[in-house]
Design an enzyme around this catalytic site. Structure first.
Site, PDB file in Angstrom:
ATOM      1  N   HIS A 148       0.839  -1.200   0.000  1.00 25.57           N
ATOM      2  CA  HIS A 148       0.000   0.000   0.000  1.00 25.57           C
ATOM      3  C   HIS A 148       0.874   1.249   0.000  1.00 25.57           C
ATOM      4  O   HIS A 148       1.762   1.377   0.826  1.00 25.57           O
ATOM      5  CB  HIS A 148      -0.920   0.022   1.230  1.00 25.57           C
ATOM      6  CG  HIS A 148      -2.148  -0.806   1.049  1.00 25.57           C
ATOM      7  ND1 HIS A 148      -3.310  -0.576   1.750  1.00 25.57           N
ATOM      8  CD2 HIS A 148      -2.406  -1.849   0.232  1.00 25.57           C
ATOM      9  CE1 HIS A 148      -4.226  -1.458   1.371  1.00 25.57           C
ATOM     10  NE2 HIS A 148      -3.701  -2.239   0.464  1.00 25.57           N
ATOM     11  N   LYS A 192       1.443  -0.465  15.082  1.00 28.27           N
ATOM     12  CA  LYS A 192       2.860  -0.614  15.449  1.00 28.27           C
ATOM     13  C   LYS A 192       3.211  -1.860  16.272  1.00 28.27           C
ATOM     14  O   LYS A 192       4.380  -2.212  16.394  1.00 28.27           O
ATOM     15  CB  LYS A 192       3.326   0.624  16.247  1.00 28.27           C
ATOM     16  CG  LYS A 192       3.407   1.889  15.421  1.00 28.27           C
ATOM     17  CD  LYS A 192       4.685   1.932  14.600  1.00 28.27           C
ATOM     18  CE  LYS A 192       4.671   2.979  13.526  1.00 28.27           C
ATOM     19  NZ  LYS A 192       4.332   2.507  12.197  1.00 28.27           N
TER      20      LYS A 192
HETATM   21  P1  RFL Z   1       1.832 -12.413  21.384  1.00 28.07           P
HETATM   22  O1  RFL Z   1       1.340 -12.453  19.981  1.00 28.07           O
HETATM   23  O2  RFL Z   1       0.893 -12.050  22.446  1.00 28.07           O
HETATM   24  O3  RFL Z   1       2.462 -13.845  21.696  1.00 28.07           O
HETATM   25  C1  RFL Z   1       2.838 -14.234  23.001  1.00 28.07           C
HETATM   26  C2  RFL Z   1       2.767 -15.735  23.105  1.00 28.07           C
HETATM   27  O4  RFL Z   1       3.194 -16.156  24.403  1.00 28.07           O
HETATM   28  C3  RFL Z   1       2.297 -17.140  24.883  1.00 28.07           C
HETATM   29  N1  RFL Z   1       2.354 -17.140  26.365  1.00 28.07           N
HETATM   30  C4  RFL Z   1       3.045 -18.046  27.092  1.00 28.07           C
HETATM   31  N2  RFL Z   1       3.787 -19.091  26.717  1.00 28.07           N
HETATM   32  C5  RFL Z   1       4.364 -19.824  27.693  1.00 28.07           C
HETATM   33  N3  RFL Z   1       4.214 -19.565  29.004  1.00 28.07           N
HETATM   34  C6  RFL Z   1       3.470 -18.534  29.438  1.00 28.07           C
HETATM   35  N4  RFL Z   1       3.326 -18.272  30.740  1.00 28.07           N
HETATM   36  C7  RFL Z   1       2.848 -17.711  28.452  1.00 28.07           C
HETATM   37  N5  RFL Z   1       2.052 -16.626  28.503  1.00 28.07           N
HETATM   38  C8  RFL Z   1       1.763 -16.290  27.241  1.00 28.07           C
HETATM   39  C9  RFL Z   1       0.942 -16.731  24.320  1.00 28.07           C
HETATM   40  O5  RFL Z   1       0.036 -17.811  24.287  1.00 28.07           O
HETATM   41  C10 RFL Z   1       1.346 -16.261  22.928  1.00 28.07           C
HETATM   42  O6  RFL Z   1       1.346 -17.318  21.990  1.00 28.07           O
HETATM   43  O7  RFL Z   1       3.091 -11.417  21.518  1.00 28.07           O
HETATM   44  P2  RFL Z   1       4.252 -11.063  20.480  1.00 28.07           P
HETATM   45  O8  RFL Z   1       4.836 -12.306  19.863  1.00 28.07           O
HETATM   46  O9  RFL Z   1       5.131 -10.119  21.194  1.00 28.07           O
HETATM   47  O10 RFL Z   1       3.511 -10.296  19.271  1.00 28.07           O
HETATM   48  C11 RFL Z   1       2.914  -9.034  19.459  1.00 28.07           C
HETATM   49  C12 RFL Z   1       1.718  -8.860  18.521  1.00 28.07           C
HETATM   50  O11 RFL Z   1       0.880  -9.982  18.641  1.00 28.07           O
HETATM   51  C13 RFL Z   1       0.908  -7.578  18.829  1.00 28.07           C
HETATM   52  O12 RFL Z   1       1.768  -6.508  19.134  1.00 28.07           O
HETATM   53  C14 RFL Z   1       0.009  -7.125  17.640  1.00 28.07           C
HETATM   54  O13 RFL Z   1      -0.985  -8.062  17.380  1.00 28.07           O
HETATM   55  C15 RFL Z   1      -0.624  -5.763  17.918  1.00 28.07           C
HETATM   56  N6  RFL Z   1      -1.544  -5.320  16.849  1.00 28.07           N
HETATM   57  C16 RFL Z   1      -1.062  -4.745  15.674  1.00 28.07           C
HETATM   58  N7  RFL Z   1       0.262  -4.629  15.458  1.00 28.07           N
HETATM   59  C17 RFL Z   1       0.746  -4.131  14.265  1.00 28.07           C
HETATM   60  O14 RFL Z   1       1.971  -4.034  14.105  1.00 28.07           O
HETATM   61  N8  RFL Z   1      -0.091  -3.747  13.243  1.00 28.07           N
HETATM   62  C18 RFL Z   1      -1.443  -3.837  13.370  1.00 28.07           C
HETATM   63  O15 RFL Z   1      -2.147  -3.545  12.404  1.00 28.07           O
HETATM   64  C19 RFL Z   1      -1.986  -4.317  14.628  1.00 28.07           C
HETATM   65  N9  RFL Z   1      -3.304  -4.440  14.813  1.00 28.07           N
HETATM   66  C20 RFL Z   1      -2.932  -5.456  17.014  1.00 28.07           C
HETATM   67  C21 RFL Z   1      -3.791  -4.989  15.967  1.00 28.07           C
HETATM   68  C22 RFL Z   1      -3.476  -6.034  18.153  1.00 28.07           C
HETATM   69  C23 RFL Z   1      -4.840  -6.131  18.299  1.00 28.07           C
HETATM   70  N10 RFL Z   1      -5.320  -6.739  19.492  1.00 28.07           N
HETATM   71  C24 RFL Z   1      -6.118  -7.894  19.480  1.00 28.07           C
HETATM   72  C25 RFL Z   1      -4.792  -6.302  20.749  1.00 28.07           C
HETATM   73  C26 RFL Z   1      -5.163  -5.090  16.088  1.00 28.07           C
HETATM   74  C27 RFL Z   1      -5.704  -5.632  17.275  1.00 28.07           C
HETATM   75  C28 RFL Z   1      -7.200  -5.659  17.382  1.00 28.07           C
END
Ligand code: RFL
Ligand code: PHB
Length: 403
Positions: free
Chosen positions: A75, A299
Site C-alpha cells: 500500500h 505498530k
Molecule cells: P503475542 O502475539 O501475544 O504472543 C505471546 C505468546 O506467548 C504465549 N504465552 C506463554 N507461553 C508460555 N508460558 C506462558 N506463561 C505464556 N504466557 C503467554 C501466548 O500464548 C502467545 O502465543 O506477543 P508477540 O509475539 O510479542 O507479538 C505481538 C503482537 O501480537 C501484537 O503486538 C500485535 O498483534 C498488535 N496489533 C497490531 N500490530 C501491528 O503491528 N499492526 C497492526 O495492524 C496491529 N493491529 C494489534 C492490531 C493487536 C490487536 N489486538 C487484538 C490487541 C489489532 C488488534 C485488534
C-alpha cells in the site's frame, strides 16, 4: 523430570518467539520454544494486519517471505476521513518511496510455524506451569507437558510471552519500571469475507467516534469501531455493527460498503505500556512482553519484529563472534525505537478518537490539529514518516542543515 539443555530458551510462540527461533536457526544457534497454548490456537488468533518495510525485510532475511511476496498487498497510501471528507496521505511520495504491506499476523504466524515444522525444530505446545529461574546466574526453565515435567538449562531466556506472560512478572519489582496509560474505550473488530470498501485503509474521525476500514485480502475485510470499554460483544449483532460503521462513514463509502456475516468479532482494549529496562541479566524481554501500543498506529507487531531484529543480532554476536556488545546494548537500542512508536500510537489515538471526558476546548484543539496535519506538507510528512516506520538511525540530512 526430563532434563534438556539449549543455548536459548524462548518463552512464547507468538510472532516474536517464532521469528526469533527462525533467525537463530538460520545462524546455527540451538534453541527451543515453550508455549502455553495449543498450535491450533496460536495459528488461529486474529490480530494485526499491517507490516512496515523493516518487518518485511526481516521476514525475508528469515527465509519465510514466499507467501508474503505472493499474497501481501503493498500500500502506497492511507485515507483519513473527517467531516465527511477523505484526505489521502501519500505515504510513498512523502517518505521517498516507502510503503507498508497488508498481510495478516495470522498468516505471518502460519508461515513461521510451517517453516519450523519443516525444519523439525522443537516447540512444546500446551506447556503448563511455565516458570523461569536464576536468570541472573545459570538460567533454567521448568514446565509440565503431556503429564511429564521438564527442566531446560540454557544460556539465555527470551521472554516473548506477550503482555500476560510469566517472564516480565518474574522480575523483582525493584528492578523494573513500567509506564502505563489505559484508554476508556476499546475496538470492536469484525472480520468478514466481503471485498474491502476501498483499495486503501480508511482511518475515520467522527463525532460518533473512531472507525477503521482495513482488509486482509481483496475478498476479506477487517473493520473496527470505537466502543466504550464497558461494552461487550454480545451487545453487537452483525446488523448493529454494520449500521454503526455506516453512521461513521461518508456517503460515498456508505454506498460502497459490502456487508456480510462476521467470521470473527471481538473487543480489544487499548493501552500504552512500556517496561524499562528490557534486559535482566540473562533474561531478555521482546514484543508485547515488554510494551503495548494502542493499535491506531499499526505498530505492535512491527515493534515486536524490530526487537527481535536486535535480539537475534545480539545472540549471533555473542555465540558466533564472541562479543557481548549486542546483548549489552539491546535494551537501550530497543527502547529508543519503542518510545517513538509509543508516542506516535498515543498521538494517533488522541487525534482520531472521541474522549467523553474532553472539554469543548480540547475537542476544538484536536480539530485544529487534524486540519493542520491534513493541510500541511510538514504535517502529512511527519504522519507518513512515522506510519511507514522510523529509520533505525537519525536522518543524516538534519546534521547538514546547520553545517
Ligand atoms: P503475542 O502475539 O501475544 O504472543 C505471546 C505468546 O506467548 C504465549 N504465552 C506463554 N507461553 C508460555 N508460558 C506462558 N506463561 C505464556 N504466557 C503467554 C501466548 O500464548 C502467545 O502465543 O506477543 P508477540 O509475539 O510479542 O507479538 C505481538 C503482537 O501480537 C501484537 O503486538 C500485535 O498483534 C498488535 N496489533 C497490531 N500490530 C501491528 O503491528 N499492526 C497492526 O495492524 C496491529 N493491529 C494489534 C492490531 C493487536 C490487536 N489486538 C487484538 C490487541 C489489532 C488488534 C485488534
Ligand atoms: C488491521 O487490519 O487489523 C489493522 C490495520 C491498521 C491498524 C490496526 C489494525 O492501525
Amino acid at each position: 523430570m526430563e532434563k534438556l539443555s539449549t543455548q536459548v530458551a524462548i518463552i512464547g510462540s507468538g510472532p516474536a518467539g517464532l521469528l526469533l527461533g527462525q533467525l537463530l536457526y538460520k545462524a546455527g544457534i540451538d534453541h527451543l520454544i515453550i508455549e502455553q497454548r495449543s498450535a491450533d490456537y496460536v495459528a488461529a488468533r486474529i490480530r494485526a494486519g499491517i507490516l512496515e518495510q523493516v518487518s518485511v525485510d526481516l521476514l525475508r532475511k528469515a527465509g519465510v517471505a514466499e507467501n508474503l511476496e505472493k499474497y501481501g498487498l503493498p500500500h502506497d497510501g492511507i485515507e483519513i476521513l473527517t467531516h465527511q471528507k477523505k484526505h489521502r496521505i501519500n505515504l510513498n511520495k512523502l517518505t521517498g518511496g516507502k510503503q507498508v504491506t497488508v498481510y495478516g499476523q495470522t498468516e505471518v504466524t502460519k508461515d513461521l510455524m510451517q517453516a519450523r515444522e519443516s525444519q523439525q525444530l522443537q516447540t512444546f505446545y500446551e506447556a503448563d506451569n511455565v516458570r523461569i529461574h536464576d536468570f541472573d546466574t545459570q538460567p533454567y526453565v521448568t514446565f509440565d507437558n503431556k503429564r511429564q515435567s521438564f527442566r531446560i538449562d540454557c544460556q539465555f531466556i527470551a521472554g516473548c510471552d506477550g503482555f500476560h506472560g510469566v517472564c516480565r512478572a518474574s522480575v523483582p519489582q525493584e528492578k523494573i519500571k513500567t509506564f502505563e496509560k489505559v484508554y476508556p474505550f476499546g475496538w470492536l473488530g469484525v472480520l468478514a469475507d466481503v471485498p474491502p470498501v476501498s483499495e486503501e485503509l480508511i482511518y475515520v474521525q467522527s463525532e460518533r467516534g473512531f472507525a477503521l476500514c482495513s482488509m486482509r485480502s481483496n475478498t476479506r475485510s477487517r473493520y473496527y469501531i470505537q466502543v466504550p470499554i464497558t461494552d461487550s460483544v454480545e451487545n453487537w449483532s452483525d446488523e448493529a455493527f454494520w449500521a454503526e460503521l455506516k453512521n461513521r462513514l461518508d456517503e460515498d463509502s456508505r454506498n460502497k460498503l459490502v456487508t456480510g456475516a462476521s467470521i470473527e468479532k471481538s473487543i480489544a482494549p487499548l493501552r500504552s505500556f512500556i517496561t524499562e529496562p528490557m534486559r535482566f541479566g540473562k533474561l531478555f524481554l521482546a514484543g508485547d512482553a515488554a510494551h503495548i501500543v494502542p493499535p491506531t498506529g499499526a505498530k505492535g507487531l512491527n515493534l515486536a519484529a524490530s526487537d527481535i531484529g536486535f535480539l537475534a543480532e545480539a545472540f549471533i554476536e555473542y555465540f558466533n563472534r564472541h562479543s557481548e556488545h549486542g546483548i549489552d546494548n539491546y535494551s537501550q537500542k530497543c527502547l529508543a525505537r519503542v518510545w517513538k512508536a509509543e508516542r506516535f500510537s498515543w498521538w494517533m489515538t488522541h487525534l482520531l478518537h472521541r474522549f467523553d471526558t474532553e472539554s469543548e476546548f480540547d475537542h476544538r484543539m484536536k480539530q485544529a490539529e487534524l486540519s493542520y496535519i491534513l493541510e500541511s506538507f510538514a504535517g502529512q510528512s511527519s504522519l507518513a514518516e512515522n506510519y511507514v516506520g522510523l529509520p533505525f538511525e537519525a536522518d543524516v540530512k538534519l546534521a547538514a542543515l546547520n553545517a
